[in-house]
Structures are given as C-alpha cells and as structure tokens.
Design a protein around this motif. Structure first.
Motif, PDB file in Angstrom:
ATOM      1  N   ASN A  40       0.810  -1.238   0.000  1.00 34.18           N
ATOM      2  CA  ASN A  40       0.000   0.000   0.000  1.00 34.18           C
ATOM      3  C   ASN A  40       0.835   1.276   0.000  1.00 34.18           C
ATOM      4  N   LEU A  41       2.164   1.152  -0.186  1.00 30.69           N
ATOM      5  CA  LEU A  41       3.013   2.345  -0.069  1.00 30.69           C
ATOM      6  C   LEU A  41       3.694   2.680  -1.398  1.00 30.69           C
ATOM      7  N   TYR A  42       3.560   3.945  -1.804  1.00 31.62           N
ATOM      8  CA  TYR A  42       4.142   4.409  -3.061  1.00 31.62           C
ATOM      9  C   TYR A  42       4.943   5.689  -2.830  1.00 31.62           C
ATOM     10  N   VAL A  43       5.969   5.871  -3.652  1.00 37.59           N
ATOM     11  CA  VAL A  43       6.810   7.062  -3.546  1.00 37.59           C
ATOM     12  C   VAL A  43       6.754   7.817  -4.872  1.00 37.59           C
ATOM     13  N   LEU A  44       6.543   9.134  -4.782  1.00 35.27           N
ATOM     14  CA  LEU A  44       6.633   9.978  -5.977  1.00 35.27           C
ATOM     15  C   LEU A  44       7.824  10.913  -5.781  1.00 35.27           C
ATOM     16  N   PRO A  45       8.933  10.641  -6.482  1.00 33.98           N
ATOM     17  CA  PRO A  45      10.153  11.420  -6.233  1.00 33.98           C
ATOM     18  C   PRO A  45      10.099  12.825  -6.829  1.00 33.98           C
ATOM     19  N   ALA A  46      11.013  13.673  -6.358  1.00 31.90           N
ATOM     20  CA  ALA A  46      11.174  15.007  -6.935  1.00 31.90           C
ATOM     21  C   ALA A  46      12.181  14.914  -8.061  1.00 31.90           C
ATOM     22  N   SER A  47      12.201  15.934  -8.896  1.00 31.60           N
ATOM     23  CA  SER A  47      13.182  15.990  -9.960  1.00 31.60           C
ATOM     24  C   SER A  47      14.517  16.456  -9.382  1.00 31.60           C
ATOM     25  N   GLN A  48      15.597  15.894  -9.883  1.00 34.05           N
ATOM     26  CA  GLN A  48      16.909  16.290  -9.391  1.00 34.05           C
ATOM     27  C   GLN A  48      17.524  17.362 -10.285  1.00 34.05           C
ATOM     28  N   THR A  49      17.043  17.455 -11.508  1.00 39.56           N
ATOM     29  CA  THR A  49      17.717  18.324 -12.471  1.00 39.56           C
ATOM     30  C   THR A  49      16.905  19.539 -12.878  1.00 39.56           C
ATOM     31  N   LYS A  50      15.598  19.435 -12.814  1.00 37.68           N
ATOM     32  CA  LYS A  50      14.770  20.524 -13.345  1.00 37.68           C
ATOM     33  C   LYS A  50      14.812  21.748 -12.441  1.00 37.68           C
ATOM     34  N   ASP A  51      14.330  22.829 -13.008  1.00 37.27           N
ATOM     35  CA  ASP A  51      14.261  24.092 -12.294  1.00 37.27           C
ATOM     36  C   ASP A  51      13.156  24.033 -11.239  1.00 37.27           C
ATOM     37  N   LYS A  52      13.374  24.743 -10.145  1.00 39.94           N
ATOM     38  CA  LYS A  52      12.379  24.773  -9.067  1.00 39.94           C
ATOM     39  C   LYS A  52      11.030  25.307  -9.550  1.00 39.94           C
ATOM     40  N   ASP A  53      11.073  26.206 -10.546  1.00 34.62           N
ATOM     41  CA  ASP A  53       9.826  26.801 -11.019  1.00 34.62           C
ATOM     42  C   ASP A  53       8.973  25.821 -11.806  1.00 34.62           C
ATOM     43  N   ALA A  54       9.504  24.617 -12.018  1.00 35.85           N
ATOM     44  CA  ALA A  54       8.731  23.615 -12.743  1.00 35.85           C
ATOM     45  C   ALA A  54       7.486  23.215 -11.963  1.00 35.85           C
ATOM     46  N   LEU A  55       7.509  23.383 -10.652  1.00 32.31           N
ATOM     47  CA  LEU A  55       6.316  23.094  -9.853  1.00 32.31           C
ATOM     48  C   LEU A  55       5.379  24.292  -9.915  1.00 32.31           C
ATOM     49  N   THR A  56       4.149  24.048 -10.330  1.00 30.36           N
ATOM     50  CA  THR A  56       3.153  25.124 -10.362  1.00 30.36           C
ATOM     51  C   THR A  56       1.969  24.722  -9.491  1.00 30.36           C
ATOM     52  N   GLU A  57       1.232  25.751  -9.057  1.00 30.44           N
ATOM     53  CA  GLU A  57       0.063  25.492  -8.222  1.00 30.44           C
ATOM     54  C   GLU A  57      -0.935  24.596  -8.967  1.00 30.44           C
ATOM     55  N   GLU A  58      -1.130  24.928 -10.227  1.00 29.75           N
ATOM     56  CA  GLU A  58      -2.070  24.173 -11.051  1.00 29.75           C
ATOM     57  C   GLU A  58      -1.597  22.736 -11.261  1.00 29.75           C
ATOM     58  N   GLY A  59      -0.293  22.598 -11.572  1.00 30.42           N
ATOM     59  CA  GLY A  59       0.271  21.274 -11.818  1.00 30.42           C
ATOM     60  C   GLY A  59       0.192  20.380 -10.598  1.00 30.42           C
TER      61      GLY A  59
END
Lengths: 271, 94
Positions: free
Chosen positions: A82-101
């Motif tokens: 029942n356990l899953y991990v969604l990793p962060a990107s190591q290379t992309k720009d921080k601005d890649a995360l958006t509120e909508e996304g």
C-alpha cells in the motif's frame, strides 16, 4: 476520501524527510493506501531514505509537464504494501512546480484511491515549501527542542493559517500537529534543553508525538529503510505511536522521561 | 558522572529557561506583526491614487509613499506626496 498531509518545519535538518518516510510507512502498514511525495525539486532525498533511489525513472515534474504518466512515476515500495513514492526531480528548475500542476497531480492521486497523500516539504518558505503545504488538509510541524527550530515552526504555523488553499477559500483551517524530534530527556532533566511542556506552551499546537534522539535514525537512513520498520528501536516505536494518534487512537507518550539512575550509578559513573 | 558533577549540575544555570524566555518574547512580537497582513487591495489602490494625483500634477513614482501602521486599536494608512518644486513647470495644462 483522501487526506493530504504535509510534513513541514521551516528549518532544515530537523527530520522532515525521516518523518515523512516513517509516517507514510506507518499509515501504509495500518492498511491505508499511501503515497509520499518529495517536493524538494533539485535536492531530492526522500528516495534515499525510502531506499528506492535506484528505481527512480520519472518524477513529479515529468508528470506535471506531461512527459510521463502518474503510474509510470509512482514507485511501489517493495517491503511495505500500500506504499508508493513519488520522487522530486533532481535536475529541473524549481519553477517547474506550479500550483495548477501540483493540484492536478493531487487530484489524480485522489482518483487512484489513495487514502493518504503525504507531502514532504523542503526547508525554507520558498515555492517548493509553499506548494507542499498549499493543498494540505492536515499538517505535521516537525520541531527540535532548539530555539531556532521552535521559532521557525511558529512562523510556519502562521503561514499554514494564512497562505494555504483552505485559508484562501475560507474553509476550515488545516488541522495542525506538532511532532517533536531529537528529544533528549536527560538533557531536559539537567535544564539544558527545552521540555515538551515548554514547546507546547510556546507553540500551542496539539502534540502528535515525541521522537527521542536515537542512533536508530542514522542507521535507518544508512540502510534506506524507514526507521518505523524497525520496531525494536525507540524511534521506531515512537513513530508507531504517532501514526496511531494520527489515526485517532489514544496512546500515552513514551520516551519523554529520563531513566532513573540509582545513587550508586550516579556516584560511580554507571550511565 | 562523578561526585563533583552532581553538585555542578545542580548549580548550573538552566539555559533552557533562557531559551524559553527569549522565545516567548520573540514569538509574541512576531505574531503581533504577522496578524496585520497588508490589505490585499493596497497595490491596486496605490495605483489608482497615483493616477488621480497625476491628473493634476506630475510626480515621480518615488515621490509618493504609502505606509500602513498598526496600532492596537486601529490601523493607520499614511500617504505622503512630495510635490515638485515651484518653477519646475511640472503642472499639467491638459
């Protein structure tokens, strides 16, 4: 109904990722379908603490930018069902995360039937940290019994109360929990460390748990195995208690008292 | 821990007490500040006020200062306009 739970602190190095790993594992062990998401774009570490670093192919930024499907990016934990991990990107720009996304990813995870979505916040109060807490229903504020950590926790509580989606939409406030980590009862006893009572008096947030300073935490991260999986350790047991309380159980606080030394022991250095 | 340490520990100034007192003062102060978040309409209002002023006299952006002060009972909105010196011919004729 899935719950979005953010693990945050403001200050770095207090145990956010250790806590995210332990709490998400504990929830999954309690039968809740759980995903833990790393929001620290550029400095991911949750994958290491969870022991899945060699299985990372896609990350949350790939999903947001449509380069991979959610199910391609989710890593299923081998030891805990029942356990899953969604990793962060190591290379992309921080601005890649958006509120909508981020909102879309969380919605898709809800539709996948996850009971708990645990968001591991980066340190600081920048974009990654703001997005990690923005959609939260509940927040675990991790704090060490140390002056700068307590101050930052208070600041973070203010941000949770004013800048989250719930605050902006005028909904009921985020449910807050305080988790004290790296607690050393003997140092509290000698008056050189803030006590649980001191911290509760200052922060005025319900206490979820107290994790003692423990060798087990470093050993767990060395091995890439969340500390809660080692039920013989004090930290593992303390996290188990915290998960129980999160699920509504009443459990007495452990590991907050000094083991009483005999006078003999005190005199002759048997510690 | 030896015999001396027992007495030394007892007489030690409890630094946690200092930490708590410092935190209580600091956090009370920071919370008081945090409660008064600048009203969300302020930037828009500033822009409009500036436009109105410019109908009559030309002023630079930095000649207009807006400040919000918080007192216990009320909030004070302060607007300071530095008018151009006489003879600069900045008065608008249009």
């Amino acid at each position: 109904m899935s719950k979005v739970l953010v693990v945050t602190s403001g200050k770095g190095g207090v145990g956010k990722t250790t806590t995210s790993a332990a709490i998400s594992s504990g929830l999954a062990m309690a039968g809740k379908k759980t995903v833990v998401i790393d929001f620290d774009v550029g400095l991911r570490n949750l994958d290491l603490i969870m022991g899945v670093e060699r299985r990372v192919v896609y990350d949350i930024v790939n999903v947001i930018q449509g380069e991979a499907g959610l199910n391609q990016a989710l890593i299923r934990h081998k030891e805990v069902d029942n356990l899953y991990v969604l990793p962060a990107s190591q290379t992309k720009d921080k601005d890649a995360l958006t509120e909508e996304g981020v909102g879309k990813v969380l919605n898709d995870l809800r539709e996948e039937g996850f009971d708990y979505i645990v968001c591991d916040s980066p340190a600081g109060i920048e974009r990654g940290a703001q997005l990690a807490m923005y959609y939260a229903d509940e927040a675990i504020v991790v704090s060490n019994p140390e002056i700068s950590s307590v101050r930052d926790s208070d600041r973070m509580l203010g941000i949770l109360a004013s800048k989250s989606r719930r605050a902006k939409d005028g909904e009921t406030a985020i449910k807050e929990h305080l988790l004290i980590t790296r607690y050393a009862p003997d140092r509290v006893g000698t008056g050189e460390m803030l006590s649980v009572e001191d911290m509760l008096e200052i922060l005025a947030v319900p206490l979820l748990g107290v994790i003692p300073e423990s060798n087990a935490v470093l050993q767990a991260s060395n091995a890439g195995r969340p500390v809660i999986l080692d039920e013989n350790t004090d930290a593992g047991q303390a996290y188990h208690d915290a998960v129980g309380r999160l699920l509504g159980e009443e459990r007495p606080m452990r590991f907050i008292e000094t083991e009483k030394k005999s006078l003999f022991g005190r005199l002759f250095g048997r510690s | 821990m030896g015999l001396l340490d027992i007495f030394r520990n007892r007489s030690q100034d409890p630094s946690a007490k200092m930490a708590k007192e410092r935190l209580q003062i600091l956090i009370a102060h920071e919370r008081a500040q945090g409660q008064h978040i600048t009203p969300h309409y302020l930037p828009e209002m500033q822009k409009e006020i500036l436009e109105v002023i410019r109908k009559y006299v030309h002023v630079e952006d930095d000649a207009v200062k807006f400040e919000v002060e918080h007192n216990e009972q009320f909030e004070l909105f302060e607007l300071n306009i530095t008018l151009p010196e006489k003879g600069e011919g900045n008065e608008r004729s249009d």
